[in-house]
Design a protein around this motif. Structure first.
Motif, mmCIF file in Angstrom:
data_model
loop_
_atom_site.group_PDB
_atom_site.id
_atom_site.type_symbol
_atom_site.label_atom_id
_atom_site.label_comp_id
_atom_site.label_asym_id
_atom_site.label_seq_id
_atom_site.Cartn_x
_atom_site.Cartn_y
_atom_site.Cartn_z
ATOM 1 N N UNK C 721 14.936 -1.218 -25.153
ATOM 2 C CA UNK C 721 14.962 0.066 -23.369
ATOM 3 C C UNK C 721 15.191 1.423 -23.848
ATOM 4 N N UNK C 722 15.422 1.254 -24.891
ATOM 5 C CA UNK C 722 15.738 3.102 -24.824
ATOM 6 C C UNK C 722 13.929 3.730 -25.613
ATOM 7 N N UNK C 723 13.665 2.320 -26.359
ATOM 8 C CA UNK C 723 12.312 3.393 -27.122
ATOM 9 C C UNK C 723 11.108 3.563 -25.880
ATOM 10 N N UNK C 724 11.216 2.268 -24.867
ATOM 11 C CA UNK C 724 10.198 1.355 -24.263
ATOM 12 C C UNK C 724 10.263 2.485 -23.024
ATOM 13 N N UNK C 725 11.145 3.542 -23.050
ATOM 14 C CA UNK C 725 11.710 4.094 -21.766
ATOM 15 C C UNK C 725 12.342 3.508 -20.419
ATOM 16 N N UNK C 726 13.009 2.503 -20.793
ATOM 17 C CA UNK C 726 12.947 2.155 -19.236
ATOM 18 C C UNK C 726 14.244 2.111 -19.148
ATOM 19 N N UNK C 727 15.243 2.592 -20.218
ATOM 20 C CA UNK C 727 17.422 2.781 -20.039
ATOM 21 C C UNK C 727 17.236 3.397 -18.273
ATOM 22 N N UNK C 728 16.825 4.001 -18.138
ATOM 23 C CA UNK C 728 16.642 4.630 -16.722
ATOM 24 C C UNK C 728 16.704 3.804 -15.129
ATOM 25 N N UNK C 729 15.943 2.665 -15.860
ATOM 26 C CA UNK C 729 15.719 1.676 -14.906
ATOM 27 C C UNK C 729 17.365 0.754 -14.172
ATOM 28 N N UNK C 730 18.105 0.935 -15.426
ATOM 29 C CA UNK C 730 19.419 0.491 -15.284
ATOM 30 C C UNK C 730 20.085 1.091 -14.545
ATOM 31 N N UNK C 731 21.203 0.973 -13.823
ATOM 32 C CA UNK C 731 21.906 1.633 -12.632
ATOM 33 C C UNK C 731 23.016 2.411 -13.595
ATOM 34 N N UNK C 732 23.880 3.415 -12.840
ATOM 35 C CA UNK C 732 25.061 3.827 -13.873
ATOM 36 C C UNK C 732 26.316 3.061 -14.398
ATOM 37 N N UNK C 755 14.705 -5.707 -17.943
ATOM 38 C CA UNK C 755 13.270 -6.868 -18.833
ATOM 39 C C UNK C 755 12.677 -7.358 -17.995
ATOM 40 N N UNK C 756 13.171 -8.411 -17.070
ATOM 41 C CA UNK C 756 12.378 -9.021 -15.990
ATOM 42 C C UNK C 756 11.530 -8.480 -15.471
ATOM 43 N N UNK C 757 12.146 -6.898 -14.639
ATOM 44 C CA UNK C 757 10.877 -6.407 -14.077
ATOM 45 C C UNK C 757 10.297 -5.466 -14.638
ATOM 46 N N UNK C 759 8.226 -7.906 -16.115
ATOM 47 C CA UNK C 759 7.657 -8.681 -16.828
ATOM 48 C C UNK C 759 8.261 -9.635 -18.002
ATOM 49 N N UNK C 760 8.898 -9.340 -19.005
ATOM 50 C CA UNK C 760 9.639 -9.567 -20.465
ATOM 51 C C UNK C 760 9.913 -10.346 -20.461
ATOM 52 N N UNK C 761 10.510 -11.711 -20.393
ATOM 53 C CA UNK C 761 11.574 -12.784 -21.202
ATOM 54 C C UNK C 761 12.513 -11.852 -22.050
ATOM 55 N N UNK C 762 13.100 -11.927 -21.706
ATOM 56 C CA UNK C 762 14.650 -11.103 -22.319
ATOM 57 C C UNK C 762 15.070 -10.941 -24.141
ATOM 58 N N UNK C 763 14.821 -12.632 -24.375
ATOM 59 C CA UNK C 763 14.507 -13.187 -25.377
ATOM 60 C C UNK C 763 13.425 -12.524 -26.549
ATOM 61 N N UNK C 764 12.398 -11.850 -25.941
ATOM 62 C CA UNK C 764 11.729 -11.667 -26.993
ATOM 63 C C UNK C 764 10.212 -12.718 -26.492
ATOM 64 N N UNK C 765 9.439 -11.999 -26.680
ATOM 65 C CA UNK C 765 8.045 -13.348 -26.448
ATOM 66 C C UNK C 765 7.923 -13.772 -28.935
#
Lengths: 194, 63, 961
Positions: C721-732, C755-757, C759-765
């Motif tokens: 999540x951090x690598x993709x820059x999506x970490x900040x989509x999480x609430x505190x 992940x789903x937000x 469009x990704x499956x949480x378990x990878x692809x």
């Protein structure tokens, strides 16, 4: 006025016996009495077919014709019923019936259900509709409740249909057209010599 | 099936053992002598017939 | 009646002769031989109790009494048919068709149409009973719990917790199954299991290791969209009758139905193409079909390139299965095999259905993987109308498997590693150290050279419990033998090696049966003491959720209060937990009313922990809303159209990702990339790493609609999540919970949500694996059964070497196969099902409406084999199994059986080697129908991965009795 009929689609019947146990359940038919049963032809070889058979509620019912005490009557929509109080359990209707529908339970073992017993198209007998008395002698009266025979209503593949013959024919005709061929329902050839 | 076998057997015996006559006895139903079923009157009511048609449409068609 | 003389009609009516001239069918055969000749015969042979019942049983509806309609789900098979129960004054008086139910559409089979009998039946266990001095003695619940508990605690002290075996059930609802798994975890052992081990364990292992999840990928309803349907080793017309409604829907619109089976089943009777194989040759027939597919270039090359790993190695193996070789091994000629392959290839999407005929073999895991590879080659996965439609058996066997009432995993397939235990300790809010302290602290086996503790090693599977009792202690990887056995909703006659089971039952210190009916466990042994039978309530006498074969969760409401002194399973578990001293931890966050843990609290608890397979979104409130709105679902898509839950898939089929608040609609078709993950789309799971030997394991150029990565990717954790820059989509709050966690262990569900937000499956692809490198046979290959009829094939298709320890026990393979049994036992023996009975049949044989239809145990034998032995149809014969057990049964001479192959139904019990055990049942509990248990004669043999029992091929000899 409707003309009540059963139709069993042999292309769909899988001999699962749901119709048989549904009947047992709905009317608490005792062990040894089979108002409905499934008959298998060519068992275990290619061409195997099964159909579910009960009283067919004939228009000119042979059972009624032969009954020495005249206990049979037919409703306006073609359901053949009988009065167990009048029935003497002689078994003549069993000889007359082309489908083996009449059943004769043991009086001693099964009490009130003695004499002749058969499929009522879930329409009970002459007693007050859905009275305890009617239930004890004939089982439940679904027709009076605005419902149809439970055997057909619960059929696993909707092979068994029951209701107004015109409506049954509509469903069946659609299936025949969809299958794109001559109907293969059991009895078709006999009926129309095709 | 067992019962049916008896019928067939009986029919076969009757057909072969008896002399052949063109005459048969035909049974005609007599007049029903039992109790009157209240269902008969109920079935004549249009509402009841309608209820059964609706039930059929609800439960029996292929879906 | 009036008599009139008239000229006769010239023709004899054709109706009668049509019937009378036909060959006798199976039921007529049984009726003639059995009780149903007529009322008189019945009256003399029925036990006295039946007479009383027949007279006193008018429990139907009463006039003028208010009727309540309750919605439930049938408790027999995993089709999951709806039930409308009518109740008057607390008595179950009627059953109506649930015509608005999305799966069954009002239909039932013989079993479903008679479930009301459970609510009025008289043959159930009515009160706690114990065997004392050879006599059954009524006792109180308190006495039963105390005596059993004291004995268990004593065994725990002297032999350790692993000497008590907790055999659970697929008849539990999800809440009970979960609670039971938690129960034996807190008792401190992995020695617990249930029927999934002996029905679809090889499916779950094989399929999950191929593409991620071990379950039916589509649904019964989705078969409507298939253009070809292959049923391999299954007989749904008898085992899952209501599914035929959907199969016929497709068939009547032109779909081709193909049946591969050693026996001409009732399903085969409706097939367009029937392929009769020799039992145990599934891999050869599948590779034989695939040979034609590759030969003709019918495979889906683009699908394979994007989404499959290892197909090249499969090609190499398939090349060996030339038409000649296939015919030599399976008995199927080239044209027949090619036609099956062609029908599947030319009529796509085509679906593959398999059941126990494929799974119950020593190479069951090879079979299931071969089926998967076949579907991958045709590109049939992840599409409506395609898929592997694996029909599960019992009503909740999918759910009980997901809850991992198994000896090798914690709920949600988390496994038994320290990490898995820590995860569940967090969910249960108990101290991990306390959890550890419940287990035996010794060590009896090594993994990768390091000693491992029983807490982290697979327990004994149900298929082998008898060996856990009988095997020399020195050979078992735990402290002591099994000394106490709890059979909680299990029929022993569903298991092989009956005579050894009898011996094992006699050797035990304690035998506890918790069930509706006493089952054969109460009578098949010669014990005189130390047996307890406790009455459990049915699923109609409690409530909760049940997972059907298609992974959807259906809510059942309580129809009636428990009959007699029976108690719901969750109450019995709580009583035992209290006695055994861990009730406080057991129900820490579950409300308990009068010893009954609150079902909704249990659902909410597993919602908080089952992230791996998405059992997290199905809150009790959502499931109840689905139950109330059956009529809003479209049976073609299983999606609600309009109404309060518009767009959701019926029963929120797992994975239903994230928290309930996220409102994921469930996943009706697995691995379907045509939809966004948020709407039930998915791809194959990245479960096996990202590359192997330099080959990319992730999907290439394939991803669900809306996937922002647009390509294969690994499973999600905090780092990704951090690598993709999506970490900040999480609430505190989510960030706090997700730090250091992954999609399986983040209890906030934040990682899954984000992940789903995107469009990704949480378990990878990833790609599916056609080659499972961590299994004994990475590429599925054929191996002859241990008791093979074909000695000429043993050299080429030899079985495995014996193994010293697998699931704590030694396993024999070659030491059996190297012996030639065919001289003494020339016939192949296989088993199957009848529509009237379920599983071991103890419950259904106690239902007179069903029992009347199948009154006698029988075997099917081909006319030629019967002639060779001087056997006529309907005669009593002795069948001797290859390990010496002798069964006295009636012979049904029929072409349904192939020449050289004998078939028996396995639902009977109560006779043992010709001896009738009817008088050994506790008073008033003997089933209406008894018979020899087929599995008494079935022999040794266990799958190389899951220890599945071999019930589909053995050997026997038959002689006139």
């Amino acid at each position: 006025m409707a003309r009540m009929k059963f139709l069993c689609d042999a292309e769909r019947c899988i001999e699962c016996n749901a119709c048989v146990t549904a009947c047992k359940n709905e009317h608490e038919v005792p062990w040894g009495v089979n108002r409905r049963r499934v008959v298998v032809l060519e068992d275990g070889v290619p061409g195997e077919k099964s159909i579910s058979v009960a009283c067919m509620h004939c228009t000119d019912a042979p059972c009624a014709a032969v009954c020495p005490v005249d206990c049979f009557y037919t409703t306006d929509d073609g359901i053949v019923l009988h009065d167990k109080d009048l029935c003497i359990g002689c078994g003549y209707c069993f000889y007359a019936c082309p489908f083996g529908a009449p059943q004769y339970p043991q009086q001693s073992a099964f009490g009130v259900r003695g004499k002749m017993d058969k499929c009522t198209f879930c329409a009970g007998g002459p007693e007050a509709d859905n009275s305890d008395d009617e239930y004890a002698k004939y089982g439940r009266n679904r027709i009076a409740e605005g419902k149809l025979p439970l055997c057909a209503e619960m059929c696993s593949t909707k092979a068994l249909l029951a209701g107004d013959g015109d409506l049954v024919a509509d469903i069946y005709r659609q299936r025949v057209i969809r299958r794109g061929g001559r109907p293969k329902t059991w009895g078709w050839e006999t009926a129309y010599q095709s | 099936m067992y019962a049916r076998a008896i019928i067939t057997l009986a029919a076969a015996v009757m057909l072969t053992a008896c002399y052949e006559s063109a005459d048969v006895t035909v049974h005609k139903p007599g007049v029903y002598k039992g109790a009157k079923d209240p269902l008969l009157a109920k079935q004549r009511m249009p509402e009841q017939q309608q209820a059964l048609r609706e039930r059929f449409a609800l439960v029996q068609p292929d879906r | 009646m009036k008599l009139i003389r008239k000229k006769a009609a010239s023709e004899v009516s054709s109706g009668q002769s049509r019937f009378a001239g036909e060959a006798i069918d199976r039921r007529t055969f049984l009726r003639r031989s059995g009780l149903a000749l007529g009322g008189a015969a019945v009256a003399t042979t029925l036990p006295p109790l039946m007479m009383r019942k027949a007279r006193a049983s008018m429990s139907g509806p009463k006039a003028g009494v208010e009727t309540k309609v309750v919605k439930s789900i049938c408790t027999h098979c995993a089709v999951g048919c709806g039930v409308y129960a009518e109740v008057q004054n607390g008595v179950w008086t009627g059953q109506e068709p649930a015509f608005d139910h999305p799966i069954s559409l009002g239909a039932h089979c013989a079993k479903g149409a008679s479930v009301r009998e459970l609510g009025i039946g008289e043959r159930r266990v009515k009160y706690p009973t114990k065997l004392e001095g050879g006599k059954w003695k009524r006792i109180s619940w308190d006495q039963a719990i105390n005596e059993i508990g004291d004995k268990m605690l004593e065994i725990r002290k002297t032999s350790g917790p692993d000497s008590v075996y907790w055999l659970g059930s697929a008849k539990f609802n999800n809440e009970q199954a979960y609670l039971f798994r938690k129960f034996y975890a807190m008792w401190g052992s992995n020695n617990g299991d249930h029927q999934a081990r002996i029905c679809h364990s090889t499916t779950v292992a094989g399929v999950a290791n191929t593409w991620g999840y071990g379950a039916m990928t589509n649904s019964m309803n989705d078969i409507r969209h298939s253009k070809a349907i292959l049923v391999c080793g299954g007989n749904p017309a008898e085992a899952h009758p209501v599914s035929l409604q959907h199969i016929f829907y497709a068939k009547e619109r032109g779909a081709k139905l193909i049946v591969i089976d050693p026996r001409f089943t009732r399903t085969a009777a409706h097939a367009d193409h029937y392929v009769r194989i020799r039992p145990g040759t599934d891999v050869p027939i599948v590779w034989g079909m695939l040979w034609h597919i590759f030969e003709n270039g019918w495979e889906d090359k683009e699908f394979i390139r994007q989404r499959v790993y290892g197909m090249d190695q499969i090609r190499e193996e398939v090349a060996n299965w030339t038409p000649d070789e296939v015919e030599k091994v399976t008995g199927v000629d080239e044209a027949t095999c090619k036609e099956a392959a062609r029908l599947m290839a030319e009529n796509r999407p085509s679906t593959y259905i398999w059941v126990m005929g494929g799974t119950q073999h020593t190479i069951g895991n090879n079979n299931t993987r071969a089926y998967c590879v076949f579907q991958l080659a045709l590109g049939n996965m992840g599409v409506s109308g395609g898929g592997t439609n694996i029909f599960r058996g019992h009503d909740n066997v999918q759910g009980a498997t997901d809850m991992c009432v198994l000896s090798h995993s914690l709920p949600g397939y988390y496994g038994l590693s320290a990490g898995a235990w820590k995860h569940w300790s967090r969910v249960w809010d108990v101290d991990y150290d306390w959890m550890q302290s419940r287990f035996d602290q010794g060590s009896y086996e090594k993994s990768k050279g390091k000693a491992v503790k029983p807490m982290n090693t697979k327990g004994i599977p149900v298929s082998r419990w008898i060996d856990g009792v009988l095997e020399d202690k020195a050979n078992i990887a735990q402290k002591d033998n099994l000394r106490a056995m709890v059979l909680w909703g299990h029929s022993p006659n569903s298991q092989t090696r009956g005579l050894e089971m009898k011996k094992a039952m006699e050797k035990l210190d304690l035998l506890v049966i918790i069930d509706l009916v006493p089952t054969a466990s109460a009578v098949m042994h010669d014990r005189t003491d130390g047996v307890y039978v406790l009455p459990a309530a049915t699923q109609f006498e409690t409530y909760g959720s049940v997972t059907a074969s298609n992974r959807n969760l259906q809510w059942r409401s309580k129809v009636i209060e428990p009959l007699f002194e029976s108690l719901p399973d969750q109450t019995i578990m709580y009583k035992f937990a209290k006695k055994l001293g861990f009730d406080e931890q057991f129900t820490k966050h579950i409300k308990v009313n009068n010893d009954e843990p609150l079902i909704e609290d249990i659902t909410r608890e597993y919602n908080r922990g089952m992230w791996t397979i998405g059992y997290t979104g199905q809150s009790p409130e959502r499931l109840k809303a689905h139950q109330e709105n059956w009529h809003t679902f479209n049976p073609n898509t299983m999606l609600a159209e309009g109404g309060p839950i518009d767009g959701e898939a019926y029963g929120l089929p797992w994975p239903c990702w994230g928290t309930p608040e996220m409102k994921h609609p469930g996943t009706p078709i697995l691995y379907d990339t045509s939809k966004p993950v948020a709407e039930g789309g998915l791809n194959f799971r990245a479960r096996f790493g990202v590359e192997r030997d330099g080959v990319n394991l992730l999907a290439e150029g394939s991803a669900p609609v809306g996937n922002e990565i647009g390509d294969g990717h690994p499973e999600f954790d905090h780092k990704l999540l951090k690598e993709l820059g999506w970490w900040d989509d999480l609430t505190a709050d989510e960030k706090a919970a997700a730090e250091g966690r992954n999609w399986k262990t983040d209890l906030s569900g934040g990682i899954q949500r984000v992940a789903i937000k995107h469009g990704c499956a949480p378990f990878g692809n990833a790609k599916a694996r056609a080659v499972v490198w961590n299994f004994p046979d990475p590429v599925p290959i054929h191996r002859e059964p241990l008791y093979t009829s074909r000695r000429d094939l043993v050299e080429k298709y030899r079985t495995y070497d014996d193994r010293k320890s697998h699931y704590r026990l030694p396993v024999r393979y070659w030491s059996i196969q190297k012996q030639d049994f065919t001289k003494k036992y020339p016939l192949i023996l296989t088993t199957g099902r009848l529509v009237e009975y379920e599983g071991g049949g103890d419950e259904t044989r106690a239902n007179p409406w069903l029992a009347e239809l199948q009154q006698e145990m029988f075997l099917e034998i081909h006319p030629a084999d019967a002639t060779d032995r001087g056997i006529l149809n309907g005669q009593q014969v002795w069948l001797e199994g290859a390990e010496g057990a002798r069964l006295k049964v009636k012979a049904d001479v029929t072409r349904r059986a192939a020449r050289g192959v004998v078939w028996m139904p396995f639902h009977f019990a109560g006779h043992l080697q010709g001896k009738v055990l009817g008088d050994k049942y506790p008073e008033g509990t003997v089933p209406y129908v008894l018979g020899e248990a087929a599995n008494t004669a079935m022999t040794y043999g266990y799958d190389s991965v899951t220890q599945m029992q071999e019930t589909k091929c053995s050997l026997c000899q038959i002689e006139l009795a």
